[in-house]
Design an enzyme around this catalytic site. Structure first.
Site, PDB file in Angstrom:
ATOM      1  N   GLY A  82       0.820  -1.195   0.000  1.00 31.16           N
ATOM      2  CA  GLY A  82       0.000   0.000   0.000  1.00 31.16           C
ATOM      3  C   GLY A  82       0.854   1.245   0.000  1.00 31.16           C
ATOM      4  N   GLY A  85       3.283   1.415   3.187  1.00 34.24           N
ATOM      5  CA  GLY A  85       4.153   0.315   3.551  1.00 34.24           C
ATOM      6  C   GLY A  85       3.621  -1.010   3.059  1.00 34.24           C
ATOM      7  N   ASN A  86       3.950  -2.083   3.761  1.00 37.10           N
ATOM      8  CA  ASN A  86       3.589  -3.435   3.335  1.00 37.10           C
ATOM      9  C   ASN A  86       3.046  -4.256   4.500  1.00 37.10           C
ATOM     10  OD1 ASN A  86       4.759  -2.954   0.708  1.00 37.10           O
ATOM     11  ND2 ASN A  86       6.759  -3.203   1.678  1.00 37.10           N
ATOM     12  N   VAL A  87       2.372  -5.357   4.139  1.00 34.04           N
ATOM     13  CA  VAL A  87       1.900  -6.323   5.130  1.00 34.04           C
ATOM     14  C   VAL A  87       2.595  -7.653   4.862  1.00 34.04           C
ATOM     15  CG1 VAL A  87      -0.081  -7.507   6.135  1.00 34.04           C
ATOM     16  CG2 VAL A  87      -0.341  -5.209   5.223  1.00 34.04           C
ATOM     17  N   TYR A 152      -3.959 -13.035  11.465  1.00 36.89           N
ATOM     18  CA  TYR A 152      -3.787 -13.465  10.082  1.00 36.89           C
ATOM     19  C   TYR A 152      -5.058 -14.170   9.614  1.00 36.89           C
ATOM     20  CZ  TYR A 152      -2.170 -16.439   6.220  1.00 36.89           C
ATOM     21  OH  TYR A 152      -2.027 -17.087   5.021  1.00 36.89           O
ATOM     22  N   ASP A 196     -17.621   2.021   6.626  1.00 39.39           N
ATOM     23  CA  ASP A 196     -17.006   1.668   5.345  1.00 39.39           C
ATOM     24  C   ASP A 196     -17.025   0.158   5.122  1.00 39.39           C
ATOM     25  OD1 ASP A 196     -15.886   2.211   2.900  1.00 39.39           O
ATOM     26  OD2 ASP A 196     -13.838   2.407   3.643  1.00 39.39           O
TER      27      ASP A 196
END
Length: 340
Positions: A82, A85-87, A152, A196
């Site tokens: 994104g 950053g990252n996941v 997760y 949302d």
């Protein structure tokens, strides 16, 4: 710059301003013609903590007694990328538990002035514990990055699954409707409005159960009344489009849109232009394809009402004959039924 608190305090003062939303814990998706935000935002493992009976990484865990660092984790494959950053898939070394580790870069968040948005998301999600809400376990940060330790969800993003399948059947959709209604009842009891709900913000857990995953537009509003325009175009309720104050009943509208999209493979008010979509929403110009059953049409039409007070309650969604006849929910609800 980054001072975090887990106190649920004064969320009313934290309004999104030009927020580019952090990504969900899955890969980026290509949206349909109207899957655009209103504001600028941009393998299953035996030890996965989403499974029944797994040890969580909560405040009572052994990690809480010392300062957490990145060295406490084995980092695996990336789950998503994104703007900030990252996941990554990660394992907590001491517990051998699988988690999702969201890594956000401070410099990028400071540039977009969204630190307050991240604080709010952390403060809200840290207080929510429900089988159909993605668990927020902890956070830590270093000089350049903020790390969020999240549950997760092995089966990924609902939106990707919907794209793969084209549409869901009555049984799967009714199960999701029961799960999300129970989770939102829990949120509303805690005076949290999500604002949302959409397939991109819903993940699928160890048993395929729905998990509300993104609280970037959520708000803790003790009065349950707000004025901010937020959310995603296809899912916006009439009161938001018309600039009126709104309350928790915006979430009822959203799950009506979600139910339609799950069954039809597209949102009910989708058009080629924003203005036409706005018009269809404010007129509640709802046309059902033949593929949607009569029972589902009845439920959707009772949720997609112009007047928020006319929308079916969450408990009534759970009790709706179509949901009761089709839902195969595996996990018991944690929010007690009003009848009991």
């Amino acid at each position: 710059m980054f001072h975090f608190s887990t106190n649920m305090q004064n969320k009313e003062n934290y309004e999104p301003r030009g927020f580019q939303r952090p990504f969900a814990t899955s890969s980026s998706v290509v949206a349909g013609p109207q899957r655009v935000p209103v504001k600028s935002r941009t393998e299953t493992d035996k030890t996965a903590v989403t499974g029944p009976g797994r040890e969580g990484i909560g405040s009572s865990s052994s990690l809480a007694s010392k300062k957490i660092t990145i060295d406490d984790f084995d980092i695996g494959r990336p789950l998503g990328k994104g703007k900030f950053g990252n996941v990554y898939l990660a394992r907590v070394k001491k517990l051998q538990a699988i988690v999702a580790l969201k890594v956000l870069f401070k410099s990028q968040m400071e540039k977009e002035n969204v630190e307050h948005q991240l604080r709010r998301e952390i403060e809200i999600q840290a207080h929510l514990k429900h089988p159909n809400i993605l668990r927020f376990y902890n956070y830590f940060h270093d000089r350049k990055r903020v790390f969020l330790v999240l549950e997760y969800a092995p089966r990924g993003e609902m939106y990707k699954e919907l794209q793969r399948c084209g549409r869901f059947d009555d049984q799967r959709t009714a199960t999701y409707m029961e799960e999300i209604s129970d989770a939102l009842m829990y949120c509303h009891e805690k005076k949290v409005i999500h604002r949302d709900i959409k397939p991109e913000n819903l993940l699928l857990g160890y048993r395929g159960e729905l998990k509300i995953a993104d609280f970037g537009w959520s708000v803790h509003a003790p009065s349950l009344r707000r004025h901010t325009l937020c959310g995603t175009l296809d899912y916006l309720p009439p009161e938001m489009i018309e600039g009126k104050s709104h309350n928790e009943k915006v979430d009822l509208w959203c799950i009506g849109v979600l139910c339609f999209e799950c069954l039809a493979g597209r949102p009910p008010f989708e058009t080629e232009s924003h203005s036409e979509t706005y018009k269809k929403i404010t007129k509640v110009d709802l046309k059902f394809p033949r593929i949607i059953s009569d029972g589902a049409q009845d439920l959707i039409s009772k949720l997609l009402r112009y007047n928020p007070s006319d929308r079916l309650s969450l408990q009534s969604v759970i009790d709706h004959p179509w949901v009761r006849a089709n839902s195969h929910r595996l996990l018991p609800p944690t929010y007690p039924s009003k009848k009991s």
